[in-house]
Design a protein around this motif. Structure first.
Motif, PDB file in Angstrom:
ATOM      1  N   SER A   1       0.803  -1.227   0.000  1.00 21.22           N
ATOM      2  CA  SER A   1       0.000   0.000   0.000  1.00 21.22           C
ATOM      3  C   SER A   1       0.834   1.276   0.000  1.00 21.22           C
ATOM      4  CB  SER A   1      -0.945   0.014   1.207  1.00 21.22           C
ATOM      5  OG  SER A   1      -0.212   0.033   2.420  1.00 21.22           O
ATOM      6  N   ARG A   2       2.158   1.178   0.188  1.00 21.60           N
ATOM      7  CA  ARG A   2       2.979   2.390   0.146  1.00 21.60           C
ATOM      8  C   ARG A   2       3.828   2.474  -1.121  1.00 21.60           C
ATOM      9  NH1 ARG A   2       6.106   3.118   5.723  1.00 21.60           N
ATOM     10  NH2 ARG A   2       7.109   1.226   4.937  1.00 21.60           N
ATOM     11  N   GLN A   3       3.991   1.351  -1.810  1.00 22.79           N
ATOM     12  CA  GLN A   3       4.787   1.383  -3.038  1.00 22.79           C
ATOM     13  C   GLN A   3       4.032   1.998  -4.210  1.00 22.79           C
ATOM     14  OE1 GLN A   3       6.425  -2.528  -3.763  1.00 22.79           O
ATOM     15  NE2 GLN A   3       7.800  -2.397  -2.001  1.00 22.79           N
ATOM     16  N   PHE A   4       2.732   2.279  -4.024  1.00 33.01           N
ATOM     17  CA  PHE A   4       1.974   2.993  -5.048  1.00 33.01           C
ATOM     18  C   PHE A   4       2.551   4.387  -5.289  1.00 33.01           C
ATOM     19  CE2 PHE A   4      -1.862   0.756  -2.963  1.00 33.01           C
ATOM     20  CZ  PHE A   4      -1.690  -0.380  -3.730  1.00 33.01           C
ATOM     21  N   TYR A   5       3.130   4.978  -4.248  1.00 32.35           N
ATOM     22  CA  TYR A   5       3.422   6.406  -4.276  1.00 32.35           C
ATOM     23  C   TYR A   5       4.810   6.717  -4.832  1.00 32.35           C
ATOM     24  CZ  TYR A   5      -0.763   6.351  -1.451  1.00 32.35           C
ATOM     25  OH  TYR A   5      -2.032   6.133  -1.015  1.00 32.35           O
ATOM     26  N   GLN A   6       4.839   7.598  -5.815  1.00 30.10           N
ATOM     27  CA  GLN A   6       6.075   7.935  -6.518  1.00 30.10           C
ATOM     28  C   GLN A   6       7.128   8.542  -5.596  1.00 30.10           C
ATOM     29  OE1 GLN A   6       4.937  10.521  -9.782  1.00 30.10           O
ATOM     30  NE2 GLN A   6       3.205   9.194 -10.328  1.00 30.10           N
ATOM     31  N   GLU A   7       6.682   9.269  -4.583  1.00 34.06           N
ATOM     32  CA  GLU A   7       7.627   9.992  -3.737  1.00 34.06           C
ATOM     33  C   GLU A   7       8.264   9.119  -2.654  1.00 34.06           C
ATOM     34  OE1 GLU A   7       4.368  12.823  -5.148  1.00 34.06           O
ATOM     35  OE2 GLU A   7       4.480  10.794  -4.316  1.00 34.06           O
ATOM     36  N   LEU A   8       7.705   7.932  -2.416  1.00 31.91           N
ATOM     37  CA  LEU A   8       8.222   7.057  -1.364  1.00 31.91           C
ATOM     38  C   LEU A   8       9.049   5.951  -1.999  1.00 31.91           C
ATOM     39  CD1 LEU A   8       5.063   6.672   0.926  1.00 31.91           C
ATOM     40  CD2 LEU A   8       6.692   8.562   0.761  1.00 31.91           C
TER      41      LEU A   8
ATOM     42  N   ASN B   1     -10.397   1.209  -4.001  1.00 28.60           N
ATOM     43  CA  ASN B   1      -9.894   1.663  -5.296  1.00 28.60           C
ATOM     44  C   ASN B   1      -8.994   0.609  -5.931  1.00 28.60           C
ATOM     45  OD1 ASN B   1      -9.422   4.923  -3.804  1.00 28.60           O
ATOM     46  ND2 ASN B   1     -11.164   4.225  -5.030  1.00 28.60           N
ATOM     47  N   PHE B   2      -8.143   0.010  -5.094  1.00 31.63           N
ATOM     48  CA  PHE B   2      -7.213  -1.011  -5.588  1.00 31.63           C
ATOM     49  C   PHE B   2      -7.986  -2.231  -6.094  1.00 31.63           C
ATOM     50  CE2 PHE B   2      -4.296  -4.658  -4.688  1.00 31.63           C
ATOM     51  CZ  PHE B   2      -3.335  -4.348  -5.643  1.00 31.63           C
ATOM     52  N   GLU B   3      -9.017  -2.640  -5.363  1.00 33.63           N
ATOM     53  CA  GLU B   3      -9.836  -3.770  -5.798  1.00 33.63           C
ATOM     54  C   GLU B   3     -10.393  -3.518  -7.194  1.00 33.63           C
ATOM     55  OE1 GLU B   3     -13.954  -6.143  -4.505  1.00 33.63           O
ATOM     56  OE2 GLU B   3     -13.329  -4.343  -3.426  1.00 33.63           O
ATOM     57  N   ARG B   4     -10.957  -2.363  -7.399  1.00 34.04           N
ATOM     58  CA  ARG B   4     -11.542  -2.021  -8.712  1.00 34.04           C
ATOM     59  C   ARG B   4     -10.486  -2.037  -9.814  1.00 34.04           C
ATOM     60  NH1 ARG B   4     -12.433   3.786  -8.326  1.00 34.04           N
ATOM     61  NH2 ARG B   4     -10.208   3.750  -8.883  1.00 34.04           N
ATOM     62  N   ASP B   5      -9.361  -1.363  -9.570  1.00 33.08           N
ATOM     63  CA  ASP B   5      -8.342  -1.227 -10.611  1.00 33.08           C
ATOM     64  C   ASP B   5      -7.628  -2.547 -10.882  1.00 33.08           C
ATOM     65  OD1 ASP B   5      -9.042   1.429 -10.664  1.00 33.08           O
ATOM     66  OD2 ASP B   5      -7.313   2.102  -9.482  1.00 33.08           O
ATOM     67  N   ALA B   6      -7.363  -3.318  -9.824  1.00 31.22           N
ATOM     68  CA  ALA B   6      -6.663  -4.590  -9.997  1.00 31.22           C
ATOM     69  C   ALA B   6      -7.528  -5.588 -10.756  1.00 31.22           C
ATOM     70  CB  ALA B   6      -6.254  -5.156  -8.637  1.00 31.22           C
ATOM     71  N   LEU B   7      -8.823  -5.635 -10.459  1.00 31.49           N
ATOM     72  CA  LEU B   7      -9.708  -6.564 -11.168  1.00 31.49           C
ATOM     73  C   LEU B   7      -9.808  -6.212 -12.651  1.00 31.49           C
ATOM     74  CD1 LEU B   7     -12.597  -7.056  -8.585  1.00 31.49           C
ATOM     75  CD2 LEU B   7     -10.765  -8.662  -9.152  1.00 31.49           C
ATOM     76  N   GLN B   8      -9.829  -4.938 -12.939  1.00 38.21           N
ATOM     77  CA  GLN B   8      -9.872  -4.519 -14.340  1.00 38.21           C
ATOM     78  C   GLN B   8      -8.584  -4.922 -15.051  1.00 38.21           C
ATOM     79  OE1 GLN B   8     -10.887  -0.382 -14.970  1.00 38.21           O
ATOM     80  NE2 GLN B   8      -9.967  -0.354 -17.003  1.00 38.21           N
TER      81      GLN B   8
ATOM     82  N   LEU C   1      -4.967  -6.199   3.740  1.00 42.85           N
ATOM     83  CA  LEU C   1      -6.271  -5.682   3.330  1.00 42.85           C
ATOM     84  C   LEU C   1      -6.348  -5.539   1.815  1.00 42.85           C
ATOM     85  CD1 LEU C   1      -8.973  -4.634   4.491  1.00 42.85           C
ATOM     86  CD2 LEU C   1      -8.002  -2.337   4.420  1.00 42.85           C
ATOM     87  N   PHE C   2      -5.238  -5.136   1.187  1.00 42.63           N
ATOM     88  CA  PHE C   2      -5.212  -4.953  -0.260  1.00 42.63           C
ATOM     89  C   PHE C   2      -5.200  -6.305  -0.974  1.00 42.63           C
ATOM     90  CE2 PHE C   2      -4.307  -0.840   1.283  1.00 42.63           C
ATOM     91  CZ  PHE C   2      -4.583   0.071   0.269  1.00 42.63           C
ATOM     92  N   VAL C   3      -4.494  -7.283  -0.411  1.00 44.44           N
ATOM     93  CA  VAL C   3      -4.516  -8.635  -0.968  1.00 44.44           C
ATOM     94  C   VAL C   3      -5.930  -9.195  -0.899  1.00 44.44           C
ATOM     95  CG1 VAL C   3      -3.688 -11.010  -0.684  1.00 44.44           C
ATOM     96  CG2 VAL C   3      -2.092  -9.099  -0.417  1.00 44.44           C
ATOM     97  N   ASP C   4      -6.557  -9.077   0.258  1.00 44.51           N
ATOM     98  CA  ASP C   4      -7.913  -9.606   0.434  1.00 44.51           C
ATOM     99  C   ASP C   4      -8.914  -8.924  -0.494  1.00 44.51           C
ATOM    100  OD1 ASP C   4      -6.956 -11.290   2.339  1.00 44.51           O
ATOM    101  OD2 ASP C   4      -7.931 -10.339   4.052  1.00 44.51           O
ATOM    102  N   SER C   5      -8.721  -7.625  -0.743  1.00 45.93           N
ATOM    103  CA  SER C   5      -9.676  -6.906  -1.586  1.00 45.93           C
ATOM    104  C   SER C   5      -9.750  -7.516  -2.974  1.00 45.93           C
ATOM    105  CB  SER C   5      -9.289  -5.426  -1.673  1.00 45.93           C
ATOM    106  OG  SER C   5      -8.159  -5.221  -2.509  1.00 45.93           O
ATOM    107  N   VAL C   6      -8.615  -8.001  -3.480  1.00 47.53           N
ATOM    108  CA  VAL C   6      -8.585  -8.595  -4.816  1.00 47.53           C
ATOM    109  C   VAL C   6      -9.053 -10.047  -4.774  1.00 47.53           C
ATOM    110  CG1 VAL C   6      -7.102  -9.202  -6.777  1.00 47.53           C
ATOM    111  CG2 VAL C   6      -6.733  -7.058  -5.539  1.00 47.53           C
ATOM    112  N   CYS C   7      -8.613 -10.786  -3.776  1.00 45.16           N
ATOM    113  CA  CYS C   7      -8.897 -12.222  -3.733  1.00 45.16           C
ATOM    114  C   CYS C   7     -10.343 -12.540  -3.378  1.00 45.16           C
ATOM    115  CB  CYS C   7      -7.967 -12.904  -2.722  1.00 45.16           C
ATOM    116  SG  CYS C   7      -6.221 -12.850  -3.184  1.00 45.16           S
TER     117      CYS C   7
END
Length: 308
Positions: A40-47, A80-87, A107-113
């Motif tokens: 959930s933090r590797q999404f961000y360009q600045e981090l 948001n991640f669930e929606r985008d990852a499924l697409q 939480l992000f893993v579960d959202s997709v699975c």
């Protein structure tokens, strides 16, 4: 009659510093596929340094998605991640039978699975009250409240992430029921099967990995990265382990040595919570991070059986 192969999402999960990135890349190369990052933090360009992003060489070796996909000022939730990852998975599965999902954000893993539960709407003003408590007393007061009203979720969530703690308390204060009550009431049906590979090792080795990673981050310039992010320090992604402690150092609350020790301690606690989260799923098959042959063998046998 020929049957279409079953599409499979292979998830590589486990605690921080266990080696998920390296394993994911080797498996992706083996299966000639791509990786979705569920950190959930590797999404961000600045981090960069503080999130242990894959190196440029690793990103070149295998195509990754959801790395540097957003700016720090963007609001990007598990929903948001669930929606985008499924697409994205629909597009990838059009010409691949296997795709990898790699990351430690449960939480992000579960959202997709399996999807996220529909949570009740919070009462007006509850979030504002909780935000005020956070601003006045820090995250410690919120952590204590969550421990009292929802010890189950307290034992699983990253309690150093105030956004997650506040969201759980918002549900409780609005409904009188703990956040954990609403989680996974009903799994959503996905057009693919899921296989989870959990990576873990003995505790002393894991803690050594964590300590060495923190030292390597400091050597790589984590403090300078944190200084460059001072204007954004109140954003939720920066109120997390590795950043919050160094902001405290810059505020004069700790010496640099003390702040680094706190990063190591809080990272070890976070790893323990990650393991608690992932161990709840009995379908997860656990491996030593060095047992790549075992993972390949398991997947080859399992996927052969599932397509016959």
């Amino acid at each position: 009659m020929e049957y279409a192969p079953i599409k499979t999402l292979v998830c590589v999960v486990g605690p921080t510093a266990i080696g998920k990135t390296a394993v994911g890349i080797q498996l992706a190369q083996h299966f000639h596929t791509e990786i979705l990052s569920a950190d959930s933090r590797q999404f961000y360009q600045e981090l960069n340094i503080g999130t242990a992003k894959p190196t440029n060489e690793e990103l070149t070796a295998v195509r990754h998605h959801f790395i540097d996909s957003h700016r720090l000022t963007d609001v990007y939730s598990a929903g948001n991640f669930e929606r985008d990852a499924l697409q994205l998975l629909e597009e990838l599965f059009a010409h691949r039978d296997i795709v990898l999902l790699v990351g430690g954000s449960g939480l992000f893993v579960d959202s997709v699975c399996q999807g996220l539960d529909d949570l009740p709407q919070p009462l007006p003003g509850v979030r504002d009250q909780l935000n005020h408590v956070h601003e006045q007393g820090g995250v410690a007061l919120l952590q204590q409240r969550l421990k009292e009203v929802d010890p189950v979720y307290y034992g699983e969530v990253d309690i150093h992430n105030p956004q997650r703690v506040i969201r759980a308390l918002e549900v409780y204060e609005s409904t009188g029921l703990p956040f954990s009550h609403f989680r996974r009431q009903q799994r959503k049906i996905r057009p693919f099967q899921v296989r989870k590979l959990g990576l873990n090792t003995d505790r002393s080795s894991l803690y050594q990995r964590i300590n060495e990673r923190v030292d390597a981050m400091m050597d790589a310039g984590l403090l300078d990265e944190v200084k460059s992010l001072l204007p954004y320090r109140n954003l939720p992604p920066l109120q997390t382990v590795g950043y919050a402690e160094l902001f405290d150092y810059l505020d004069g609350k700790y010496t640099l040595s003390e702040a680094v020790d706190r990063i190591k301690q809080n990272t070890r606690r976070y790893a323990k919570r990650q393991l608690t989260w992932f161990r709840k799923d009995p379908q997860t098959v656990w491996f030593e991070p060095t047992d790549l042959a075992g993972m390949k063998s398991y997947l080859a046998e399992d996927l052969n059986q599932s397509t016959t």
